[in-house]
Write an enzyme that holds these catalytic residues in place. Structure first.
Site, PDB file in Angstrom:
ATOM      1  N   GLU A 165       0.820  -1.215   0.000  1.00 35.08           N
ATOM      2  CA  GLU A 165       0.000   0.000   0.000  1.00 35.08           C
ATOM      3  C   GLU A 165       0.855   1.268   0.000  1.00 35.08           C
ATOM      4  OE1 GLU A 165      -2.609   0.528   3.392  1.00 35.08           O
ATOM      5  OE2 GLU A 165      -3.586   2.246   2.500  1.00 35.08           O
ATOM      6  N   LYS A 177      -2.430  -2.159  -3.121  1.00 31.08           N
ATOM      7  CA  LYS A 177      -3.490  -1.309  -2.567  1.00 31.08           C
ATOM      8  C   LYS A 177      -3.128   0.146  -2.883  1.00 31.08           C
ATOM      9  CE  LYS A 177      -5.945  -0.178   1.710  1.00 31.08           C
ATOM     10  NZ  LYS A 177      -6.613  -0.740   2.877  1.00 31.08           N
TER      11      LYS A 177
HETATM   12  P1  13P Z   1      -9.125   4.434   4.038  1.00 31.12           P
HETATM   13  O1  13P Z   1     -10.002   3.649   3.113  1.00 31.12           O
HETATM   14  O2  13P Z   1      -9.860   5.124   5.137  1.00 31.12           O
HETATM   15  O3  13P Z   1      -8.184   5.342   3.289  1.00 31.12           O
HETATM   16  O4  13P Z   1      -8.197   3.397   4.788  1.00 31.12           O
HETATM   17  C1  13P Z   1      -7.628   2.374   4.079  1.00 31.12           C
HETATM   18  C2  13P Z   1      -6.444   1.895   4.780  1.00 31.12           C
HETATM   19  O5  13P Z   1      -6.333   0.731   5.055  1.00 31.12           O
HETATM   20  C3  13P Z   1      -5.397   2.856   5.130  1.00 31.12           C
HETATM   21  O6  13P Z   1      -4.212   2.177   5.421  1.00 31.12           O
END
Ligand code: 13P
Length: 335
Positions: A177, A219
């Site tokens: 991510e 992600k």
């Molecule tokens: P949000 O969808 O609130 O951005 O959070 C996703 C997430 O896992 C952040 O690390």
């Protein structure tokens, strides 16, 4: 826990019509959200809240997995059923957040680097034993005057790749991510350029660390103008820029991208995902779905408000948002 099992788990995480619920908010983040609503910031309230989420009837119809936090993965329902078992019984794969949060980057205090690599091999072994089958690590990239720096991008990409290698070695599918924040007044084009650079750096490092693309999930953030930008973008523009960027940077062997919501409204997060799948469905080599925290939870949390009597109504709202995002992951959402 060989490569085939990891690849099968990764594919299951992005199975048609399914996405992920990020319920891995750290103590600080969970407490901040509770405080805003006047909910007590205790371990018991966090447990009761997560019980409400995970026991939502039929939520497994739309969720392939749930990302948990260290505290949560060890908690149980009020009647003593471990959350891990609740999820497994609903056909949902449990996952675990492994980064220890984003901290100021040395000599660049306006930029961040995520910590948590020390001792990670042992933590992965423990979480695997507890039942986790995938993991998440979030790197944070800020757009601003003269930033992101090349050093910040490289440092975060390197950490993501080292985390991912330890995960694949230890039997967890890594969710990679790299979040480009929507804070600021930058344009859509600048967001696109930064995403492009970040994703290049991330996949270069993943290659160097020997990551198998079939055994991971990306992600990403969506390509959006800064939330203070006077020039906001249409749903179609966001979809077009995001898909273009991902197609240029994400290998086709990756089974799927599961977006974060990043502070978008519930409706925007669903509409953007839907547009990508509806407008570009014949061009996508991977599945595009959701891995939202706020855009799935925020309205349900408001409805719950820390009260037992609101559980059923809050669950109904979570179910509704999960259903709408499931439809969006198939390009079939109708607002
Ligand atoms: P949000 O969808 O609130 O951005 O959070 C996703 C997430 O896992 C952040 O690390």
């Amino acid at each position: 826990m060989g490569g085939q099992e990891l690849a099968a788990t990764a594919r299951a995480m992005v199975a048609p019509g399914k996405g992920l619920l990020a319920a891995d908010e750290s103590y600080d983040t969970a407490n901040r959200r509770f405080e805003k609503l006047g909910i007590a910031t205790t371990a018991e309230m966090r447990r009761a809240y997560r019980e409400m989420l995970f026991t939502t009837p039929s939520i497994g119809d739309f969720l392939s997995g749930v990302i948990l936090f260290d505290e949560t993965i060890r908690q149980s329902t009020k009647d003593g059923t471990p959350f891990i078992k609740v999820l497994q019984d609903a056909g949902i794969i449990p996952g675990i957040k492994l980064d220890a949060g984003a901290k100021p980057l040395a000599k660049a205090p306006s930029e961040l680097v995520s910590e948590g690599l020390d001792g990670l091999r042992d933590r992965i072994a423990e979480y695997y034993k507890l039942g986790a089958r995938f993991a998440k690590w979030r790197g944070v990239i800020t757009i601003g005057d003269g930033i992101p720096s090349n050093r910040c991008i490289k440092t975060n990409a390197h950490a993501l790749a080292r985390y991912a290698a330890l995960c694949q070695e230890g039997g967890l599918v890594p969710i990679i991510e790299p979040e480009v924040l929507i804070d600021g007044d930058h344009t859509l084009e600048r967001s696109y350029a930064v995403h492009h650079e970040v994703l290049k750096a991330v996949f270069d490092e993943l290659y160097i660390q020997g990551i198998e693309p079939e055994q991971m999930i990306l992600k990403p953030s969506m390509v959006l103008p800064g939330k203070k930008s006077p020039q906001q973008a249409s749903v179609e523009e966001v979809a077009r820029f995001t898909v273009k960027c991902l197609k240029e940077r994400v290998p086709a062997a990756v089974p799927g991208c599961a977006f974060l919501s990043g502070g978008q409204s519930d409706e925007d997060a669903t509409a953007h995902l839907n547009a990508m799948n509806a407008l570009f469905k014949d061009e996508l080599p991977w599945r595009l779905t959701f891995s939202y925290s706020r855009a799935l939870q925020q309205t349900a949390m408001q409805i719950w408000n820390g009260r037992e009597e609101n559980v059923a109504a809050a669950q109904k709202e979570l179910y509704r948002r999960a259903r709408l995002n499931s439809a969006a992951s198939l390009g079939q959402y109708r607002p």
